[in-house]
Design a protein around this motif. Structure first.
Motif, PDB file in Angstrom:
ATOM      1  N   ASN A 253     -17.461  16.183-103.886  1.00  0.00           N
ATOM      2  CA  ASN A 253     -18.109  16.036-105.189  1.00  0.00           C
ATOM      3  C   ASN A 253     -17.069  16.174-106.295  1.00  0.00           C
ATOM      4  OD1 ASN A 253     -21.024  15.647-104.920  1.00  0.00           O
ATOM      5  ND2 ASN A 253     -21.002  17.610-103.857  1.00  0.00           N
ATOM      6  N   PRO A 254     -17.116  15.322-107.301  1.00  0.00           N
ATOM      7  CA  PRO A 254     -16.126  15.404-108.388  1.00  0.00           C
ATOM      8  C   PRO A 254     -16.294  16.692-109.189  1.00  0.00           C
ATOM      9  CG  PRO A 254     -17.860  13.830-108.929  1.00  0.00           C
ATOM     10  CD  PRO A 254     -18.078  14.234-107.508  1.00  0.00           C
TER      11      PRO A 254
ATOM     12  N   ALA B  43     -21.332  22.043 -96.181  1.00  0.00           N
ATOM     13  CA  ALA B  43     -20.631  20.783 -96.417  1.00  0.00           C
ATOM     14  C   ALA B  43     -21.593  19.658 -96.789  1.00  0.00           C
ATOM     15  CB  ALA B  43     -19.821  20.394 -95.187  1.00  0.00           C
ATOM     16  N   ILE B  44     -22.721  19.522 -96.057  1.00  0.00           N
ATOM     17  CA  ILE B  44     -23.698  18.458 -96.287  1.00  0.00           C
ATOM     18  C   ILE B  44     -25.063  19.097 -96.525  1.00  0.00           C
ATOM     19  CG2 ILE B  44     -24.857  16.447 -95.292  1.00  0.00           C
ATOM     20  CD1 ILE B  44     -21.992  15.866 -95.882  1.00  0.00           C
ATOM     21  N   ALA B  45     -25.771  18.647 -97.554  1.00  0.00           N
ATOM     22  CA  ALA B  45     -27.103  19.174 -97.835  1.00  0.00           C
ATOM     23  C   ALA B  45     -28.073  18.727 -96.741  1.00  0.00           C
ATOM     24  CB  ALA B  45     -27.590  18.695 -99.195  1.00  0.00           C
ATOM     25  N   PRO B  46     -29.098  19.523 -96.463  1.00  0.00           N
ATOM     26  CA  PRO B  46     -30.083  19.126 -95.437  1.00  0.00           C
ATOM     27  C   PRO B  46     -30.760  17.807 -95.785  1.00  0.00           C
ATOM     28  CG  PRO B  46     -30.369  21.425 -96.065  1.00  0.00           C
ATOM     29  CD  PRO B  46     -29.400  20.838 -97.047  1.00  0.00           C
ATOM     30  N   ALA B  47     -31.209  17.096 -94.751  1.00  0.00           N
ATOM     31  CA  ALA B  47     -31.999  15.880 -94.955  1.00  0.00           C
ATOM     32  C   ALA B  47     -33.438  16.281 -95.241  1.00  0.00           C
ATOM     33  CB  ALA B  47     -31.933  14.994 -93.718  1.00  0.00           C
ATOM     34  N   ARG B  48     -34.034  15.619 -96.205  1.00  0.00           N
ATOM     35  CA  ARG B  48     -35.433  15.893 -96.547  1.00  0.00           C
ATOM     36  C   ARG B  48     -36.314  14.828 -95.905  1.00  0.00           C
ATOM     37  NH1 ARG B  48     -38.379  17.492-102.199  1.00  0.00           N
ATOM     38  NH2 ARG B  48     -40.434  16.609-101.711  1.00  0.00           N
ATOM     39  N   LEU B  49     -37.352  15.273 -95.227  1.00  0.00           N
ATOM     40  CA  LEU B  49     -38.252  14.362 -94.539  1.00  0.00           C
ATOM     41  C   LEU B  49     -39.642  14.515 -95.121  1.00  0.00           C
ATOM     42  CD1 LEU B  49     -38.566  12.295 -92.286  1.00  0.00           C
ATOM     43  CD2 LEU B  49     -38.937  14.162 -90.676  1.00  0.00           C
ATOM     44  N   ASP B  50     -40.101  13.463 -95.800  1.00  0.00           N
ATOM     45  CA  ASP B  50     -41.429  13.445 -96.421  1.00  0.00           C
ATOM     46  C   ASP B  50     -42.371  12.573 -95.603  1.00  0.00           C
ATOM     47  OD1 ASP B  50     -41.063  14.940 -99.035  1.00  0.00           O
ATOM     48  OD2 ASP B  50     -39.464  13.441 -99.216  1.00  0.00           O
ATOM     49  N   ALA B  51     -43.647  12.716 -95.880  1.00  0.00           N
ATOM     50  CA  ALA B  51     -44.633  11.830 -95.259  1.00  0.00           C
ATOM     51  C   ALA B  51     -44.409  10.410 -95.751  1.00  0.00           C
ATOM     52  CB  ALA B  51     -46.041  12.306 -95.588  1.00  0.00           C
ATOM     53  N   ASP B  52     -44.533   9.457 -94.848  1.00  0.00           N
ATOM     54  CA  ASP B  52     -44.322   8.044 -95.161  1.00  0.00           C
ATOM     55  C   ASP B  52     -45.684   7.381 -95.337  1.00  0.00           C
ATOM     56  OD1 ASP B  52     -43.702   5.388 -95.337  1.00  0.00           O
ATOM     57  OD2 ASP B  52     -42.285   5.402 -93.660  1.00  0.00           O
ATOM     58  N   PRO B  53     -45.994   6.889 -96.551  1.00  0.00           N
ATOM     59  CA  PRO B  53     -47.309   6.258 -96.766  1.00  0.00           C
ATOM     60  C   PRO B  53     -47.568   5.063 -95.860  1.00  0.00           C
ATOM     61  CG  PRO B  53     -46.194   6.670 -98.857  1.00  0.00           C
ATOM     62  CD  PRO B  53     -45.191   6.930 -97.787  1.00  0.00           C
TER      63      PRO B  53
ATOM     64  N   PHE C 249     -23.783  19.567 -91.608  1.00  0.00           N
ATOM     65  CA  PHE C 249     -23.101  20.841 -91.373  1.00  0.00           C
ATOM     66  C   PHE C 249     -23.327  21.759 -92.569  1.00  0.00           C
ATOM     67  CE2 PHE C 249     -19.399  23.664 -91.007  1.00  0.00           C
ATOM     68  CZ  PHE C 249     -19.516  24.025 -89.675  1.00  0.00           C
ATOM     69  N   PRO C 250     -23.739  23.011 -92.329  1.00  0.00           N
ATOM     70  CA  PRO C 250     -24.080  23.913 -93.430  1.00  0.00           C
ATOM     71  C   PRO C 250     -22.977  23.992 -94.481  1.00  0.00           C
ATOM     72  CG  PRO C 250     -24.689  24.903 -91.340  1.00  0.00           C
ATOM     73  CD  PRO C 250     -23.942  23.644 -91.010  1.00  0.00           C
TER      74      PRO C 250
ATOM     75  N   ARG D  52     -25.453  20.044-104.632  1.00  0.00           N
ATOM     76  CA  ARG D  52     -26.216  20.636-103.526  1.00  0.00           C
ATOM     77  C   ARG D  52     -25.347  21.004-102.342  1.00  0.00           C
ATOM     78  NH1 ARG D  52     -30.168  16.748-101.363  1.00  0.00           N
ATOM     79  NH2 ARG D  52     -28.613  15.157-101.883  1.00  0.00           N
ATOM     80  N   SER D  53     -24.111  20.493-102.321  1.00  0.00           N
ATOM     81  CA  SER D  53     -23.243  20.715-101.167  1.00  0.00           C
ATOM     82  C   SER D  53     -21.803  20.457-101.568  1.00  0.00           C
ATOM     83  CB  SER D  53     -23.646  19.795-100.011  1.00  0.00           C
ATOM     84  OG  SER D  53     -23.619  18.434-100.424  1.00  0.00           O
ATOM     85  N   LEU D  54     -20.891  20.830-100.682  1.00  0.00           N
ATOM     86  CA  LEU D  54     -19.474  20.620-100.960  1.00  0.00           C
ATOM     87  C   LEU D  54     -19.148  19.129-101.037  1.00  0.00           C
ATOM     88  CD1 LEU D  54     -16.670  21.935-101.261  1.00  0.00           C
ATOM     89  CD2 LEU D  54     -16.444  21.774 -98.761  1.00  0.00           C
ATOM     90  N   LEU D  55     -19.733  18.349-100.134  1.00  0.00           N
ATOM     91  CA  LEU D  55     -19.505  16.904-100.107  1.00  0.00           C
ATOM     92  C   LEU D  55     -20.664  16.173-100.770  1.00  0.00           C
ATOM     93  CD1 LEU D  55     -18.191  16.517 -96.429  1.00  0.00           C
ATOM     94  CD2 LEU D  55     -16.896  17.027 -98.512  1.00  0.00           C
ATOM     95  N   ASP D  56     -20.411  14.918-101.145  1.00  0.00           N
ATOM     96  CA  ASP D  56     -21.422  14.089-101.793  1.00  0.00           C
ATOM     97  C   ASP D  56     -22.429  13.629-100.730  1.00  0.00           C
ATOM     98  OD1 ASP D  56     -22.927  12.139-103.062  1.00  0.00           O
ATOM     99  OD2 ASP D  56     -21.249  11.389-104.241  1.00  0.00           O
ATOM    100  N   THR D  57     -23.541  14.325-100.633  1.00  0.00           N
ATOM    101  CA  THR D  57     -24.524  14.061 -99.576  1.00  0.00           C
ATOM    102  C   THR D  57     -25.160  12.687 -99.728  1.00  0.00           C
ATOM    103  OG1 THR D  57     -25.000  16.415 -99.296  1.00  0.00           O
ATOM    104  CG2 THR D  57     -26.684  14.861 -98.558  1.00  0.00           C
ATOM    105  N   ASP D  58     -25.459  12.283-100.952  1.00  0.00           N
ATOM    106  CA  ASP D  58     -26.082  10.968-101.159  1.00  0.00           C
ATOM    107  C   ASP D  58     -25.153   9.847-100.703  1.00  0.00           C
ATOM    108  OD1 ASP D  58     -28.340  12.173-102.197  1.00  0.00           O
ATOM    109  OD2 ASP D  58     -27.621  12.070-104.267  1.00  0.00           O
ATOM    110  N   LYS D  59     -23.873   9.965-101.014  1.00  0.00           N
ATOM    111  CA  LYS D  59     -22.908   8.951-100.593  1.00  0.00           C
ATOM    112  C   LYS D  59     -22.795   8.933 -99.069  1.00  0.00           C
ATOM    113  CE  LYS D  59     -18.094   7.491-101.224  1.00  0.00           C
ATOM    114  NZ  LYS D  59     -16.803   7.783-101.905  1.00  0.00           N
ATOM    115  N   TYR D  60     -22.789  10.110 -98.463  1.00  0.00           N
ATOM    116  CA  TYR D  60     -22.713  10.218 -97.008  1.00  0.00           C
ATOM    117  C   TYR D  60     -23.899   9.521 -96.351  1.00  0.00           C
ATOM    118  CZ  TYR D  60     -22.616  12.535 -92.411  1.00  0.00           C
ATOM    119  OH  TYR D  60     -22.595  12.810 -91.072  1.00  0.00           O
ATOM    120  N   HIS D  61     -25.100   9.720 -96.895  1.00  0.00           N
ATOM    121  CA  HIS D  61     -26.299   9.078 -96.347  1.00  0.00           C
ATOM    122  C   HIS D  61     -26.200   7.557 -96.482  1.00  0.00           C
ATOM    123  CE1 HIS D  61     -30.653   9.366 -95.222  1.00  0.00           C
ATOM    124  NE2 HIS D  61     -30.619   8.139 -95.709  1.00  0.00           N
TER     125      HIS D  61
END
Length: 417
Positions: free
Chosen positions: A114-115, A232-242, A229-230, A122-131
């Motif tokens: 993260n810059p 370094a990367i933020a947890p993945a969020r899993l929502d209900a899919d309409p 990894f704790p 949310r984490s050391l690394l850019d989680t959105d970019k990683y995803h």
């Protein structure tokens, strides 16, 4: 390739179940192993079609008179991300070149940091970019797909993650009292099935594919979750899919926050071994369980030495990171050897009847049985103590006679490491 050689190749089938451990920085090593497994399977497919193939693996397969397939993959953490990609490449007929770019070129830690001064970190690394990088790599596998290479008919993928809040599990004890607890280990199970694959096993012979282009968003979430990894990367969020295309299971209470699968299950053997033990085989097969350990322990453990009490920091690191991520394989190997012994004893018991079974299969087609379950003369269903698993399975599938202990599910096979 000659017709006679084609027949020879088909006589011996080797099925691999692959377990990919968590490795964090050794993800590239695990990736290289997956590439070689894919090359081996492709060379076997090329020989079956009578086409030219990879010279090294083609020579190996010809010399052993065998064909090789991968039908079970289990992976956690970095092994989970590689395992998802391997399973998708097998199912879709794609290559793993896009994943190589992720690990070697785009996965540089300095590019993912993260810059400075960024808000809402949310984490050391850019989680959105990683995803996004994971999703692009999965899309790249689809773009490289060639239908003639998608020869896998049945495939199971198991990817453990850690549910940070846990799901409530209710069970009843023998006194009728309700017991409530929380389960934090969550395992994703993705499947490929092909209608008509095995007419004796209704659990395999239906149409289903969790690895197509329309499943990439779900697969990317699984990859993100198991490799988060704790810190370094933020947890993945899993929502209900309409749309109803969801990874949620009964008992899940969205949103779920899913982190590194290696926290609780760094060596994902449990589901893979259960599938090996219950997987049916129409032709005789040799079953091999292959586990990829990027950081193996020494073959010979050092002799016991005096063990002084560790300091506070060492104890904390062992409790949080070191011990949970290092698990002994002793229990899994013990279960595997016990299963091999059961298969061996049952094969010995059936040996006197094997000639009659083979003769019945060659001379007579399946005939209808009252209730719609087909049987064939000379089958083990006519032996004492043998039952069938009736009423289970997919449309148009036939149950195969199964004795207690599951002979038909491991017909002519032996699990080995």
């Amino acid at each position: 390739m000659s017709t006679s050689h084609h027949a020879g190749i088909s006589e011996r089938e080797v099925r691999l179940g692959v377990a990919l451990y968590g490795g964090v920085s050794l993800a590239v090593y695990i990736y290289g192993t997956c590439v070689e497994l894919l090359r081996l399977v492709r060379a076997s497919q090329d020989l079956e079609r009578g086409a030219g193939g990879d010279s090294a693996y083609t020579d190996l397969l010809r010399s052993t008179n065998a064909r090789v397939g991968v039908d079970i993959v289990a992976g956690t953490s970095a092994g989970g991300l590689n395992g998802v990609s391997l399973a998708k490449a097998l199912a879709q007929g794609g290559s793993l070149d896009a994943l190589r770019r992720l690990w070697v070129e785009e996965g540089d830690l300095f590019q993912l940091l993260n810059p400075p001064g960024r808000k809402d970190v949310r984490s050391l690394l850019d989680t959105d970019k990683y995803h996004r990088m994971i999703l692009e790599a999965l899309t790249g596998i689809d773009q490289s797909a060639r239908p003639e290479r998608a020869q896998v008919k049945v495939l199971d993928l198991f990817v453990p993650t850690t549910d940070l809040y846990g799901r409530r599990v209710e069970q009843q004890d023998f006194l009728g009292e309700q017991l409530q607890t929380r389960e934090h280990r969550k395992v994703f199970h993705q499947r490929l099935r092909t209608r008509g694959y095995n007419r004796y096993d209704p659990l395999l012979g239906y149409s289903h594919n969790d690895f197509g282009p329309g499943q990439n968003a779900a697969l990317a979430t699984i990859c993100h979750a198991t490799s988060a990894f704790p810190v370094a990367i933020a947890p993945a969020r899993l929502d209900a899919d309409p749309s109803g295309n969801t990874l949620l299971e009964q008992g899940d209470a969205p949103p779920l926050y899913l982190s590194d699968g290696g926290i609780l299950d760094n060596k994902p053997f449990t589901e893979m071994l259960h599938t090996v033990f219950t997987r049916s085989a129409d032709p005789p097969v040799d079953r091999v369980v292959l586990f990829v350990e990027p950081d193996p322990a020494p073959r010979e453990l050092p002799p016991s030495a005096p063990r002084p009490e560790s300091d506070f920091v060492s104890r904390a690191l062992k409790a949080m990171l070191s011990i949970p991520r290092y698990e002994s394989l002793a229990g899994d190997l013990r279960a595997l050897n016990e299963h091999k012994e059961r298969v061996r004893r049952f094969q010995e018991a059936l040996e006197p009847h094997r000639a009659g079974v083979a003769a019945g299969r060659r001379s007579v087609a399946l005939e209808p049985f009252p209730g719609g379950v087909p049987r064939f003369p000379g089958s083990p269903a006519h032996l004492p103590g043998v039952r069938s698993h009736e009423g289970q399975g997919g449309e148009g599938a036939a149950d195969r006679p199964v004795p207690p202990g599951g002979w038909a599910r491991q017909s002519g096979s032996a699990a080995s490491v």
